[in-house]
Design an enzyme around this catalytic site. Structure first.
Site, PDB file in Angstrom:
ATOM      1  N   SER A 148       0.919  -1.148   0.104  1.00  0.00           N
ATOM      2  CA  SER A 148      -0.088  -0.083   0.204  1.00  0.00           C
ATOM      3  C   SER A 148       1.059   1.228  -0.006  1.00  0.00           C
ATOM      4  CB  SER A 148      -0.875  -0.005   1.326  1.00  0.00           C
ATOM      5  OG  SER A 148      -1.477   1.219   1.330  1.00  0.00           O
ATOM      6  N   TYR A 161      -1.841  -0.678  10.362  1.00  0.00           N
ATOM      7  CA  TYR A 161      -1.751  -1.061   8.891  1.00  0.00           C
ATOM      8  C   TYR A 161      -0.605  -0.482   7.964  1.00  0.00           C
ATOM      9  CZ  TYR A 161      -3.692  -1.546   4.267  1.00  0.00           C
ATOM     10  OH  TYR A 161      -3.734  -1.911   2.915  1.00  0.00           O
ATOM     11  N   LYS A 165       2.550  -2.954   6.213  1.00  0.00           N
ATOM     12  CA  LYS A 165       2.741  -2.707   4.819  1.00  0.00           C
ATOM     13  C   LYS A 165       3.912  -2.272   4.434  1.00  0.00           C
ATOM     14  CE  LYS A 165      -1.283  -4.082   3.011  1.00  0.00           C
ATOM     15  NZ  LYS A 165      -1.502  -5.292   2.485  1.00  0.00           N
TER      16      LYS A 165
END
Length: 255
Positions: A148, A161, A165
């Site tokens: 991401s 998160y 990533k």
């Protein structure tokens, strides 16, 4: 020059996690259209059966195998069933991801932290190891990790998160260096804001969208098919000298 085989996946077997919808499903459809036999995986078998049938109705070779990637035994069963069905694995796409929280990083619970890391980082690590013997036997092996833009620059409200990533990007580079001698290419794609159910909390938020439209060079939300096309490049012979790369598909957000 004959370019017909450059993006072909004919004779290849691709295993894609998180593939019953969104980016994963788009990758599956594009790979199948390119000639691959595709295994799609997600947690719910009924959803996989529905989407497999949808693709088979178009003449594609697709099988759905349920798997909770956060469960190590499920991952082992996924690989075994894939080999039992098709006998090989040439392309692995680690797409499954989770983000159960949205807000300040200091409010993220340890349980949420563990879940994010188990699904977004530990699962790709374990699945790559499980697939290694079969990828090593392939004539054009490729691993594609869906990271991401948050892995490049942390996104507000998506702290852990983003950390997971970023770890996936580093993991991609580590495997690329170590697996080069085995002729296995390992690359990452960093999507920006893509219109999927997973990212609905972002693209349905007017404040976030106003910010994004000011930052984007291409002022629109991306389509899952655009990530699928990038994945096809990395899976095919077109990228035969490409490994350890981080390909952004974000409308210019990270420029």
């Amino acid at each position: 020059m004959d370019l017909s085989g450059l993006f072909s996946l004919m004779g290849k077997v691709a295993l894609i996690t998180g593939a019953s919808k969104g980016i994963g499903f788009s990758i599956a459809e594009i790979f199948a259209a390119a000639g691959a036999k595709v295994v799609i995986s997600s947690r719910k078998q009924d959803a996989l059966d529905e989407m497999s049938a949808k693709l088979r109705s178009k003449g594609y070779e697709v099988t759905g195998i349920a798997c909770n990637v956060g469960n190590s035994e499920d991952l082992e069963k996924l690989v075994k069933k894939t080999i039992d069905t098709y006998g090989q694995i040439d392309v692995l796409v680690n797409n499954a991801a989770t983000n159960p929280v949205f807000g300040p990083v200091h409010e993220t619970s340890l349980d949420a932290y563990d879940k994010i890391m188990d699904v977004n980082l530990k699962a790709p690590f374990h699945l790559m190891k499980l697939c290694f013997p079969y990828l090593r036997a392939s004539s054009n092996a490729s691993v594609i990790n869906i990271s991401s833009i948050g892995g490049i620059t942390p996104e507000q409200g998506l702290g852990i998160y983003s950390v997971s990533k970023a770890g996936l990007i580093s993991l991609t580079k580590v495997f690329a260096k170590e697996w080069g001698d085995h002729k296995i290419r390992v690359n990452a794609i960093c999507p920006g804001l893509i219109q999927t159910k997973f990212s609905e909390a972002l693209w349905s938020n007017e404040k976030i969208m106003n910010y994004m439209m000011k930052a984007l060079a291409i002022k629109r939300v991306g389509d899952p098919e655009e990530i699928g096309a990038a994945a096809l490049y990395l899976a095919s012979k077109a990228s035969s000298y490409t490994t350890g790369t981080v390909l952004t598909a974000d409308g210019g957000f990270t420029i």
